[in-house]
Scaffold this motif. Structure first.
Motif, PDB file in Angstrom:
ATOM      1  N   GLN A   1      45.205 -22.631 -29.261  1.00 55.81           N
ATOM      2  CA  GLN A   1      43.925 -23.152 -29.721  1.00 55.81           C
ATOM      3  C   GLN A   1      44.103 -24.447 -30.510  1.00 55.81           C
ATOM      4  O   GLN A   1      43.264 -25.345 -30.414  1.00 55.81           O
TER       5      GLN A   1
ATOM      6  N   TYR B   1      40.217 -31.615 -27.852  1.00 54.66           N
ATOM      7  CA  TYR B   1      38.777 -31.539 -28.094  1.00 54.66           C
ATOM      8  C   TYR B   1      38.352 -32.614 -29.087  1.00 54.66           C
ATOM      9  O   TYR B   1      37.347 -33.306 -28.899  1.00 54.66           O
TER      10      TYR B   1
ATOM     11  N   GLN C   1      44.545 -27.153 -27.939  1.00 54.27           N
ATOM     12  CA  GLN C   1      43.264 -27.421 -27.293  1.00 54.27           C
ATOM     13  C   GLN C   1      42.323 -28.165 -28.232  1.00 54.27           C
ATOM     14  O   GLN C   1      41.586 -29.063 -27.806  1.00 54.27           O
TER      15      GLN C   1
END
Length: 245
Positions: free
Chosen positions: A189, A196, A192
């Motif tokens: 995460q 993002y 990611q």
């Protein structure tokens, strides 16, 4: 030692406090359940004023306990102005659950805060809170925003995609978090979230990420419609030319 203030009755116009315990001896009810606070080692003082229908912290409590309190529970009150927290310089845990719409602009600098709960606070714009937390709470590791309208999580019945967008937005702004809501922040995460952040320019100017995504999708649809109309016009033009010839 963990302090609980109990049987709070009221504060008068002069902010005078009425409590059922002896101020001179500090005799108070003591409890010792620390398991629900991840970083608690039992060495700090916990002050609980939960379920007291407070709109502010009584002055005498703030003066007496602000310098030693490390865990502060203010859940189930009606506190909107959080500026008084500037006196609680040793705080590492702050519970604000069920305080309707606290004002994020009043959150002061809390350099030692490690855990913050803002569950069910009727917060519509979560991103404003996240940016404020970034600026005021550099040591934060545990954050919970469950039950707020602006937190598009699976807890609120949102889709998996919306839930992922919400987590990526928060983690991209607060990369130091180890737990968000009811789940650990994973290494995947974090990776990611970096992408993002780059994709949506997170960290430059606060904006509503979900509105921005929606606008992007709308612009994409309009561009597609324009291309389709252009193709149709070109086809119609060719047909007209063929007919004239």
């Amino acid at each position: 030692m963990i302090f609980f203030i109990e049987n709070y009755s009221h504060v008068d116009d002069d902010d005078e406090l009425y409590l059922n315990y002896d101020w001179s001896s500090d005799s108070m009810s003591i409890k010792s359940n620390m398991s629900q606070y991840p970083d608690s080692d039992g060495s700090g003082e916990r002050l609980s004023l939960a379920y007291e229908k407070l709109s502010k912290i009584p002055r005498k409590i703030a003066e007496k306990f602000s310098k030693t309190t490390t865990i502060l529970d203010l859940s189930y009150n009606d506190i909107k102005d959080l500026s008084f927290l500037s006196h609680f310089r040793q705080l590492n845990t702050l519970i604000l659950d069920k305080n309707p719409q606290p004002d994020e602009k009043t959150l002061p600098s809390l350099p030692n805060l490690s855990l913050l709960w803002l569950n069910h606070c009727e917060i519509d714009n979560v991103q404003k809170w996240v940016y404020r937390i970034r600026d005021c709470c550099p040591s934060l590791r545990y954050l919970s925003l469950m039950g707020n309208p602006g937190a598009t999580s699976s807890f609120n019945g949102n889709s998996t995609l919306e839930h992922n967008d919400y987590r990526m937005m928060v983690i991209s702004i607060l990369p130091q978090l180890t737990h968000l809501d009811d789940a650990e922040v994973t290494s995947a995460q974090r990776v990611q979230a970096k992408q993002y952040k780059h994709t949506y320019n997170i960290g430059q100017t606060p904006f509503n990420i979900f509105e921005s995504v929606g606008r992007g999708q709308q612009m994409s649809r309009k561009a597609s419609q324009r291309r389709q109309r252009k193709k149709e016009q070109e086809l119609q033009h060719r047909k007209e030319n063929e007919s004239d010839s």
